[in-house]
Write an enzyme that holds these catalytic residues in place. Structure first.
Site, mmCIF file in Angstrom:
data_model
loop_
_atom_site.group_PDB
_atom_site.id
_atom_site.type_symbol
_atom_site.label_atom_id
_atom_site.label_comp_id
_atom_site.label_asym_id
_atom_site.label_seq_id
_atom_site.Cartn_x
_atom_site.Cartn_y
_atom_site.Cartn_z
ATOM 1 C CG ASP A 145 38.588 37.939 34.807
ATOM 2 O OD1 ASP A 145 36.726 38.538 36.032
ATOM 3 O OD2 ASP A 145 38.130 38.242 34.256
ATOM 4 C CG ASP A 146 34.287 36.080 37.637
ATOM 5 O OD1 ASP A 146 34.169 36.530 37.428
ATOM 6 O OD2 ASP A 146 33.761 34.797 36.325
ATOM 7 C CB CYS A 169 34.023 42.005 34.356
ATOM 8 S SG CYS A 169 33.796 39.956 34.515
ATOM 9 C CG HIS A 189 35.067 44.010 30.842
ATOM 10 N ND1 HIS A 189 35.257 42.930 31.651
ATOM 11 C CD2 HIS A 189 34.362 44.338 29.327
ATOM 12 C CE1 HIS A 189 34.009 41.963 30.725
ATOM 13 N NE2 HIS A 189 33.020 42.531 29.785
ATOM 14 C CG ASP A 199 36.837 40.758 38.146
ATOM 15 O OD1 ASP A 199 36.263 40.152 39.338
ATOM 16 O OD2 ASP A 199 36.423 40.897 37.552
ATOM 17 C CG HIS A 200 33.359 39.969 40.841
ATOM 18 N ND1 HIS A 200 32.598 39.213 40.131
ATOM 19 C CD2 HIS A 200 33.326 40.955 39.864
ATOM 20 C CE1 HIS A 200 33.167 38.696 38.543
ATOM 21 N NE2 HIS A 200 32.686 39.519 38.477
#
Length: 521
Positions: free
Chosen positions: A11-12, A50, A104, A300-301
């Site tokens: 995540d992130d 997300c 998510h 995810d990014h």
């Protein structure tokens, strides 16, 4: 027989990893995976938030097809009954397992992480996840706060652990079960950190003395940045330590010393994540499955760490959309090891100096929406067909082409030449990645970062090639999900060879016929 799949999604996580050339970070276990993988240095998410990103790559469809730009709808009801990547593996004889944050949680995955469609057994969520935003950060005064920067003593945490530690333990347990039962598996493991709050075991701070931490190379808001493109990082403003700084909205800069603390904690959280990944891969070795399991590692990014005066994701810049992406395929990206030899011995970031280089580095521009077809092909399954122009009625198809062809070592050497006699031909053939971000208005406001569908008025469509990033902010109607390219609110064009940080918007100085044709294509 087909290989197992271990799919690790973080995540992130922006590519602050040793294998991506970051000199400060200590990430020996991920670097070791990279040294046995093909690593993509130009991989991009389809939306830097997300739920939309995860639903996009798990279904192989773009946000305009999942019709998810926020957190509040379930694609099967709201857009079309699309098959997912784990569902496809399940239908092809795999036991599919989800640990931690893969889909998510909430409405966007039907409150079940899309079980039973996608998974063979109900997904596992760490029991301590619910404390994530509680007051668990001890301040200098000894009191507990809900801070952004949150190094902790794990023994003082609820249940004496943290969510990612629990996820690793459960994933290792499942690997042992799969080995015992001799079952072919698709195991997805979703790690939370470095998502905010930056809560991690405090010993990881030792790896990053504050005096070694620099500010972002461009901590100012670019002069020619259209106001619609800026994200005012409202989520970090809610945290107790940031709120105490009383920073003006929307552009007020954070104090330099606090910027360094955020960057320090982000790095510390990445090293804590690296330990979890190391333990997981070491367990794959211990059960003797490293030679028969494809490992994919991605995020995810990304997340801005002060670049363009921004913190958080919620934008179309590289820092928000670019992700790490690597594929370990036994016998393809690395030669198989002999029985009993370790592929992924655990490496301690406190003592290990990483000097590993990626097995193959590909500079090709790729997108996460390609993961579905790529993994299907690698596992020897039939690759789902390419979606027709409108595919709301088609259950199984994908909008991302398989990138298996880039995993061959010879390709990677060839592409380094990157020379072209005819610029137009080059541009026409070069791969591009598309990302998009919605806004409620042309100027920053309280819901600019995460507008709900009904409030979206502008959509920023962004196209990244090896040489440029081109973004158009156009009028958007949330009632019928339509973008009007005749009504352009703003534009951005960055030439990344000369402006890698994307600080100098030359949109108004350029004719865009070529770019417009390509983005509409």
């Amino acid at each position: 027989d087909g290989m197992n799949v271990l799919f690790i999604v973080v995540d992130d996580l922006r590519p602050v990893l040793g294998c991506y050339g970051d000199k400060l970070v200590k990430s020996p276990n991920i670097d070791q995976l990279a040294a046995r993988s093909v690593v993509f240095s130009n991989a991009y998410a389809q939306q830097a938030v997300c739920a939309p990103s995860r639903v996009s790559f798990l279904t192989g469809r773009r946000p305009d097809t999942t019709r998810l730009y926020d957190f509040y709808s379930y694609w099967r009801v709201h857009a079309g009954n699309y098959s997912t990547m784990p569902q496809y593996f399940k239908e092809n004889g795999y036991v599919t397992l989800s640990v931690g944050k893969v889909f998510h949680p909430g409405v966007s995955s039907n409150y079940t992480d899309d079980y039973p469609h996608s998974w063979s057994i109900p997904p596992f969520h760490p029991s301590t996840e619910k404390y994530e935003n509680d007051k668990t950060c001890r301040g200098k005064d000894g009191k507990l706060y809900a801070d952004l920067v949150c190094p902790v003593d794990v023994s003082e945490m609820p249940s004496g652990t943290l969510p990612d530690i629990q996820s690793t333990e459960e994933a290792i347990r499942l690997l042992n079960v799969m080995k015992t039962n001799n079952q072919k598996f698709f195991l997805a493991v979703g790690y939370h950190k470095p998502h905010i709050p930056l809560r991690y075991p405090q010993e990881f701070l030792k790896l990053y003395p504050l005096e070694n931490i620099t500010l972002a190379p461009d901590p100012w808001i670019p002069e020619k940045l259209p106001s619609v493109a800026y994200n005012p990082w409202t989520d970090i403003r809610q945290r107790d330590d940031v709120r105490a700084l009383n920073v003006s909205f929307p552009y007020g800069p954070l104090p330099d010393d606090f910027q360094r603390q955020i960057r320090q904690s982000y790095y510390a959280a990445v090293s804590y994540l690296d330990v979890q990944v190391g333990l997981l891969l070491n367990a794959l070795d211990n059960v003797g499955l490293s030679n028969s399991t494809i490992v994919v590692f991605t995020a995810d990014h990304g997340w801005s760490l002060g670049e363009h005066g921004e913190w958080a994701k919620y934008s179309n810049f590289d820092v928000a959309t670019r992700v790490p992406l690597m594929f370990y395929v036994p016998g393809m990206t690395t030669s198989s090891v002999s029985q009993g030899e370790k592929v992924f011995p655990y490496l301690d970031p406190f003592s290990h100096i990483s000097d590993l280089v990626p097995q193959g580095q590909s500079k090709k521009v790729v997108e996460l929406v390609s993961l579905f077809s790529t993994l299907a092909e690698l596992a020897g399954l039939q690759v789902p067909p390419v979606c027709p122009e409108t595919s709301f009625h088609v259950a199984l198809c994908t909008e991302g082409a398989s990138i298996v062809r880039y995993l061959n070592a010879s390709e990677n050497v060839e592409e380094e030449k990157d020379e072209c006699d005819d610029t137009h031909r080059c541009f026409d053939e070069e791969p591009v990645a598309f990302s998009q971000y919605p806004r409620p208005a042309d100027t920053p406001q309280w819901n600019s970062d995460k507008p709900k569908l009904k409030d979206i008025r502008v959509m920023g469509y962004s196209m990244r090639s090896a040489h440029y990033r081109y973004t158009l902010w156009v009028q958007f109607n949330p009632n019928n999900f339509s973008a009007n390219f005749e009504d352009v609110h703003a534009g951005e064009l960055y030439m990344v060879d000369t402006d890698p940080n994307q600080d100098h918007n030359i949109y108004n100085k350029t004719s865009h016929g070529y770019f417009l044709k390509k983005i509409l294509g």
